[in-house]
Design a protein around this motif. Sequence first.
Motif, PDB file in Angstrom:
ATOM      1  N   PRO A  22       0.819  -1.212   0.000  1.00 47.30           N
ATOM      2  CA  PRO A  22       0.000   0.000   0.000  1.00 47.30           C
ATOM      3  C   PRO A  22       0.852   1.260   0.000  1.00 47.30           C
ATOM      4  O   PRO A  22       2.003   1.229   0.440  1.00 47.30           O
ATOM      5  CB  PRO A  22      -0.767  -0.112   1.313  1.00 47.30           C
ATOM      6  N   ASP A  23       0.281   2.348  -0.489  1.00 50.43           N
ATOM      7  CA  ASP A  23       0.913   3.659  -0.337  1.00 50.43           C
ATOM      8  C   ASP A  23       0.654   4.210   1.059  1.00 50.43           C
ATOM      9  O   ASP A  23       1.513   4.865   1.649  1.00 50.43           O
ATOM     10  CB  ASP A  23       0.363   4.638  -1.380  1.00 50.43           C
ATOM     11  N   LEU A  24      -0.548   3.937   1.558  1.00 49.67           N
ATOM     12  CA  LEU A  24      -0.943   4.441   2.873  1.00 49.67           C
ATOM     13  C   LEU A  24      -1.624   3.335   3.664  1.00 49.67           C
ATOM     14  O   LEU A  24      -2.405   2.562   3.102  1.00 49.67           O
ATOM     15  CB  LEU A  24      -1.975   5.578   2.719  1.00 49.67           C
ATOM     16  N   ARG A  25      -1.301   3.307   4.952  1.00 48.80           N
ATOM     17  CA  ARG A  25      -2.023   2.419   5.868  1.00 48.80           C
ATOM     18  C   ARG A  25      -2.835   3.282   6.807  1.00 48.80           C
ATOM     19  O   ARG A  25      -2.297   4.220   7.412  1.00 48.80           O
ATOM     20  CB  ARG A  25      -1.034   1.606   6.708  1.00 48.80           C
ATOM     21  N   LEU A  26      -4.113   2.956   6.926  1.00 45.62           N
ATOM     22  CA  LEU A  26      -4.996   3.674   7.844  1.00 45.62           C
ATOM     23  C   LEU A  26      -5.522   2.679   8.853  1.00 45.62           C
ATOM     24  O   LEU A  26      -6.208   1.727   8.484  1.00 45.62           O
ATOM     25  CB  LEU A  26      -6.179   4.293   7.084  1.00 45.62           C
ATOM     26  N   GLU A  27      -5.173   2.892  10.104  1.00 47.33           N
ATOM     27  CA  GLU A  27      -5.682   2.014  11.151  1.00 47.33           C
ATOM     28  C   GLU A  27      -6.664   2.812  11.993  1.00 47.33           C
ATOM     29  O   GLU A  27      -6.329   3.876  12.513  1.00 47.33           O
ATOM     30  CB  GLU A  27      -4.536   1.492  12.021  1.00 47.33           C
ATOM     31  N   ILE A  28      -7.874   2.279  12.115  1.00 45.65           N
ATOM     32  CA  ILE A  28      -8.906   2.995  12.873  1.00 45.65           C
ATOM     33  C   ILE A  28      -9.113   2.302  14.209  1.00 45.65           C
ATOM     34  O   ILE A  28      -9.342   1.100  14.274  1.00 45.65           O
ATOM     35  CB  ILE A  28     -10.236   3.068  12.089  1.00 45.65           C
ATOM     36  N   LEU A  29      -9.004   3.089  15.261  1.00 42.93           N
ATOM     37  CA  LEU A  29      -9.093   2.545  16.618  1.00 42.93           C
ATOM     38  C   LEU A  29     -10.247   3.201  17.365  1.00 42.93           C
ATOM     39  O   LEU A  29     -10.498   4.395  17.198  1.00 42.93           O
ATOM     40  CB  LEU A  29      -7.780   2.839  17.368  1.00 42.93           C
ATOM     41  N   TYR A  30     -10.905   2.389  18.196  1.00 43.42           N
ATOM     42  CA  TYR A  30     -11.933   2.941  19.066  1.00 43.42           C
ATOM     43  C   TYR A  30     -11.264   3.855  20.066  1.00 43.42           C
ATOM     44  O   TYR A  30     -10.165   3.588  20.547  1.00 43.42           O
ATOM     45  CB  TYR A  30     -12.671   1.837  19.798  1.00 43.42           C
ATOM     46  N   SER A  31     -11.950   4.938  20.372  1.00 39.49           N
ATOM     47  CA  SER A  31     -11.406   5.920  21.286  1.00 39.49           C
ATOM     48  C   SER A  31     -12.620   6.628  21.864  1.00 39.49           C
ATOM     49  O   SER A  31     -13.624   6.780  21.184  1.00 39.49           O
ATOM     50  CB  SER A  31     -10.503   6.837  20.472  1.00 39.49           C
ATOM     51  N   ASP A  32     -12.543   7.015  23.116  1.00 41.60           N
ATOM     52  CA  ASP A  32     -13.739   7.584  23.722  1.00 41.60           C
ATOM     53  C   ASP A  32     -13.603   9.079  23.851  1.00 41.60           C
ATOM     54  O   ASP A  32     -12.738   9.533  24.595  1.00 41.60           O
ATOM     55  CB  ASP A  32     -13.950   6.939  25.095  1.00 41.60           C
ATOM     56  N   PRO A  33     -14.367   9.926  23.181  1.00 40.55           N
ATOM     57  CA  PRO A  33     -15.421   9.538  22.251  1.00 40.55           C
ATOM     58  C   PRO A  33     -14.873   9.393  20.837  1.00 40.55           C
ATOM     59  O   PRO A  33     -13.874   9.999  20.489  1.00 40.55           O
ATOM     60  CB  PRO A  33     -16.366  10.744  22.318  1.00 40.55           C
ATOM     61  N   GLY A  34     -15.542   8.640  20.026  1.00 41.95           N
ATOM     62  CA  GLY A  34     -15.213   8.580  18.596  1.00 41.95           C
ATOM     63  C   GLY A  34     -14.133   7.578  18.255  1.00 41.95           C
ATOM     64  O   GLY A  34     -14.069   6.483  18.784  1.00 41.95           O
ATOM     65  N   ARG A  35     -13.244   8.007  17.351  1.00 44.19           N
ATOM     66  CA  ARG A  35     -12.219   7.116  16.815  1.00 44.19           C
ATOM     67  C   ARG A  35     -10.901   7.876  16.679  1.00 44.19           C
ATOM     68  O   ARG A  35     -10.876   9.100  16.584  1.00 44.19           O
ATOM     69  CB  ARG A  35     -12.609   6.623  15.408  1.00 44.19           C
ATOM     70  N   ARG A  36      -9.835   7.091  16.588  1.00 41.73           N
ATOM     71  CA  ARG A  36      -8.532   7.645  16.226  1.00 41.73           C
ATOM     72  C   ARG A  36      -8.104   6.968  14.948  1.00 41.73           C
ATOM     73  O   ARG A  36      -8.221   5.743  14.827  1.00 41.73           O
ATOM     74  CB  ARG A  36      -7.504   7.321  17.302  1.00 41.73           C
ATOM     75  N   VAL A  37      -7.627   7.731  14.000  1.00 45.63           N
ATOM     76  CA  VAL A  37      -7.134   7.151  12.760  1.00 45.63           C
ATOM     77  C   VAL A  37      -5.621   7.358  12.718  1.00 45.63           C
ATOM     78  O   VAL A  37      -5.142   8.493  12.794  1.00 45.63           O
ATOM     79  CB  VAL A  37      -7.778   7.801  11.510  1.00 45.63           C
ATOM     80  N   VAL A  38      -4.905   6.248  12.648  1.00 46.46           N
ATOM     81  CA  VAL A  38      -3.443   6.312  12.589  1.00 46.46           C
ATOM     82  C   VAL A  38      -3.051   6.120  11.125  1.00 46.46           C
ATOM     83  O   VAL A  38      -3.368   5.087  10.523  1.00 46.46           O
ATOM     84  CB  VAL A  38      -2.804   5.218  13.467  1.00 46.46           C
TER      85      VAL A  38
END
Length: 154
Positions: free
Chosen positions: A117-133
């Motif tokens: 991939p050119d980019l990796r996007l990891e989405i994590l649960y986070s309170d509130p909402g999400r974190r995208v790494v």
Amino acid sequence: MIVKTRNEAATEDFGARIAVVSPPGVILFLTGELGAGKTTLTRGFLRGLGYLGPVKSPTYTLVEPYELGVARVYHFDLYRLTDPEELEFMGIRDYFDDVSTCLIEWPDRAAGQLPPPDLRLEILYSDPGRRVVITGATPTGHYVMERLGAHQRP
Ligand code: ADP
Ligand code: MG
């Protein structure tokens, strides 16, 4: 780079921002648990390119194509892939070219049958909402990250 998204709309908006700064042919891997927001971010990406129709995860068909004028986007969801050989039968290599943008949910299921991939996007649960790494993995990926950073400044 880490971006916090407080709700669904923010995840979509972030996807749209990535789309506007990405050259055609970019490959994005989307990881994170079920319900993290991978499809939501993909929907935003497609909205960012002007697509207004429905976007649902192609869980059973594995891939959904979108023709957006000159742009072509393939959205993969490999969650139900049991045998990576299935990818060969569907002609996986033909999906990756210089002009087709590919967003891939559950890329790990493909066991090395995908180009890097050119980019990796990891989405994590986070309170509130999400974190995208977000991690850039090629010069194209780093270029997209730079432009995303530039967009973040007021
Ligand atoms: P995935 O494709 O990762 O399985 P989906 O995008 O289908 O996940 O679903 C994500 C769910 O989480 C949706 O119900 C969406 O409304 C919600 N969601 C997305 N982003 C956020 C966010 N930043 N905060 C809270 N809920 C979110
Ligand atoms: Mg999904």
